[in-house]
Enzyme design. Structure first.
Site, PDB file in Angstrom:
ATOM      1  N   THR A  47      -8.054  -2.378   5.707  1.00 24.34           N
ATOM      2  CA  THR A  47      -7.164  -3.493   6.011  1.00 24.34           C
ATOM      3  C   THR A  47      -6.344  -3.189   7.254  1.00 24.34           C
ATOM      4  O   THR A  47      -5.771  -2.108   7.380  1.00 24.34           O
ATOM      5  CB  THR A  47      -6.211  -3.765   4.828  1.00 24.34           C
ATOM      6  OG1 THR A  47      -6.985  -3.979   3.649  1.00 24.34           O
ATOM      7  CG2 THR A  47      -5.357  -4.997   5.091  1.00 24.34           C
ATOM      8  N   LEU A  62      -1.325   0.204   3.087  1.00 25.85           N
ATOM      9  CA  LEU A  62      -2.430  -0.730   3.272  1.00 25.85           C
ATOM     10  C   LEU A  62      -3.721   0.037   3.045  1.00 25.85           C
ATOM     11  O   LEU A  62      -3.824   1.220   3.387  1.00 25.85           O
ATOM     12  CB  LEU A  62      -2.438  -1.298   4.699  1.00 25.85           C
ATOM     13  CG  LEU A  62      -1.305  -2.242   5.120  1.00 25.85           C
ATOM     14  CD1 LEU A  62      -1.483  -2.640   6.586  1.00 25.85           C
ATOM     15  CD2 LEU A  62      -1.243  -3.475   4.232  1.00 25.85           C
ATOM     16  N   ASP A  63      -4.720  -0.627   2.461  1.00 23.52           N
ATOM     17  CA  ASP A  63      -6.024   0.012   2.314  1.00 23.52           C
ATOM     18  C   ASP A  63      -6.554   0.409   3.690  1.00 23.52           C
ATOM     19  O   ASP A  63      -6.228  -0.220   4.709  1.00 23.52           O
ATOM     20  CB  ASP A  63      -7.016  -0.947   1.643  1.00 23.52           C
ATOM     21  CG  ASP A  63      -6.696  -1.175   0.177  1.00 23.52           C
ATOM     22  OD1 ASP A  63      -5.942  -0.377  -0.396  1.00 23.52           O
ATOM     23  OD2 ASP A  63      -7.198  -2.169  -0.384  1.00 23.52           O
ATOM     24  N   ARG A  64      -7.412   1.402   3.707  1.00 18.50           N
ATOM     25  CA  ARG A  64      -7.932   1.921   4.972  1.00 18.50           C
ATOM     26  C   ARG A  64      -8.613   0.832   5.807  1.00 18.50           C
ATOM     27  O   ARG A  64      -8.446   0.773   7.034  1.00 18.50           O
ATOM     28  CB  ARG A  64      -8.913   3.062   4.698  1.00 18.50           C
ATOM     29  CG  ARG A  64      -9.425   3.765   5.941  1.00 18.50           C
ATOM     30  CD  ARG A  64     -10.284   4.955   5.572  1.00 18.50           C
ATOM     31  NE  ARG A  64     -10.733   5.666   6.750  1.00 18.50           N
ATOM     32  CZ  ARG A  64     -11.473   6.768   6.725  1.00 18.50           C
ATOM     33  NH1 ARG A  64     -11.827   7.300   5.568  1.00 18.50           N
ATOM     34  NH2 ARG A  64     -11.848   7.357   7.844  1.00 18.50           N
TER      35      ARG A  64
END
Length: 322
Positions: A150, A146-148
């Site tokens: 998110t 997951l993106d940081r």
């Protein structure tokens, strides 16, 4: 039984008994983790010259290990590195509190926004490094990312079978991934799909950027309206494919970027929403489900309090405007 190492006789040779977490793993990939800090070129040289053996026999780089195999690793000199500093206690406590499920094959967390999935690019400790430090006896591998910014469901594998099985299901499109996101503006339809190919590029500073391009990879997102707010809509986004930044770029592509998105979003809208308490990307991985070996797995994470508070503020604004 975890993979176990025992010192052997001549000059630091190691005998490693392969545990279930490395069952089926290629020997070159196993050696990368067992010989941390050793260049891959040296690992392949050891394999080519027959210094690495499995059950007494020479091994090739694509040899796959099986539980119970005895792996012979020759002595390897590694340049001494300064001792790594441990992660802050607060970060370790945060990742421990975030665990929502664990069994033989998997460990799942509700990842907080601001915590990277893994270290790198200026981040010393991501979720995987924190969990490994908090649980030194566990073998943990990151299954997806997951993106940081998110938040939400993030899955780690505790066994080789769990890792390869779930990754194969993801590649086959057999995993349900759903997100909650706040779109700026009012999409014309309450239910719609965005089918637009995406192309990834890396800027000079290492930053990843994604754009819609005819020569990009096929990308599909299903959007469905959940709730209406003044100037925004809470949407459920279900992934048909799993490209980098897919939901964010598809939302921006149709003219309704995600709230709080500093990279692909609307700066003026983000500024207004900061006044409503939104200080990060409004994107949350709310649900992930799949089947493995006849068992159904389903993980859900509720919307975090900071995002709930933003919605409450927007709702109150809507009532006062009536």
């Amino acid at each position: 039984m975890q993979t176990a190492t025992s010192p052997d006789v001549p000059q630091g040779v190691r005998q490693v008994e392969i545990g279930p977490e490395r069952d089926g793993q290629r020997i070159d990939n196993a050696l990368v983790t067992l010989l941390k800090g050793v260049p891959k070129s040296m690992i392949y040289r050891l394999l080519r010259t027959g210094q690495v053996r499995v059950n007494g026999k020479r091994a090739k780089p694509d040899t796959r290990l099986s539980q119970g195999d005895m792996l012979r690793i020759p002595p390897v000199r590694v340049a001494e590195r300064p001792a790594e500093q441990g992660a802050p206690e607060g970060a370790l406590a945060a990742v421990a509190d975030a665990v929502i499920f664990e069994d033989k094959h998997f460990l799942v967390i509700d990842k907080p926004s601001g915590m990277a999935s893994h270290g790198g690019s200026g981040v010393s400790f991501g979720a995987i490094e924190l969990l490994r430090q908090a649980r030194p006896k566990d073998h943990l591998e990151l299954v997806h990312r997951l993106d940081r910014d998110t938040s939400g469901v993030l899955v780690f594998a505790r066994t080789r079978a769990g890792l390869t099985g779930l990754q194969a299901a993801i590649r086959a499109g057999e995993v349900t991934k759903q997100y909650l996101c706040l779109m700026v503006g009012h999409p014309q339809k309450a239910k719609f799909d965005v089918n637009a190919p995406l192309k990834k590029s890396v800027l000079q500073g290492g930053e990843r950027m994604v754009r819609v391009a005819d020569d990009g990879k096929p990308s599909l997102t299903f959007f469905r309206e959940m709730e209406q707010y003044p100037g925004a809509r809470l949407m459920q986004a279900t992934l048909g494919t799993g490209r980098t930044h897919q939901i964010r770029v598809h939302a921006a592509h149709i003219g309704h970027p995600l709230a709080g998105d500093a990279k692909y979003g609307d700066k003026e809208a983000n500024k207004r929403l900061r006044g409503k308490g939104l200080n990060r990307l409004f994107l949350h991985a709310s649900h992930l489900a799949f089947e493995l070996d006849g068992r159904s797995y389903s993980f859900s994470a509720p919307l975090p309090e900071d995002l709930k508070n933003v919605l409450d503020t927007l709702a109150a604004k809507g009532k006062s405007a009536r």
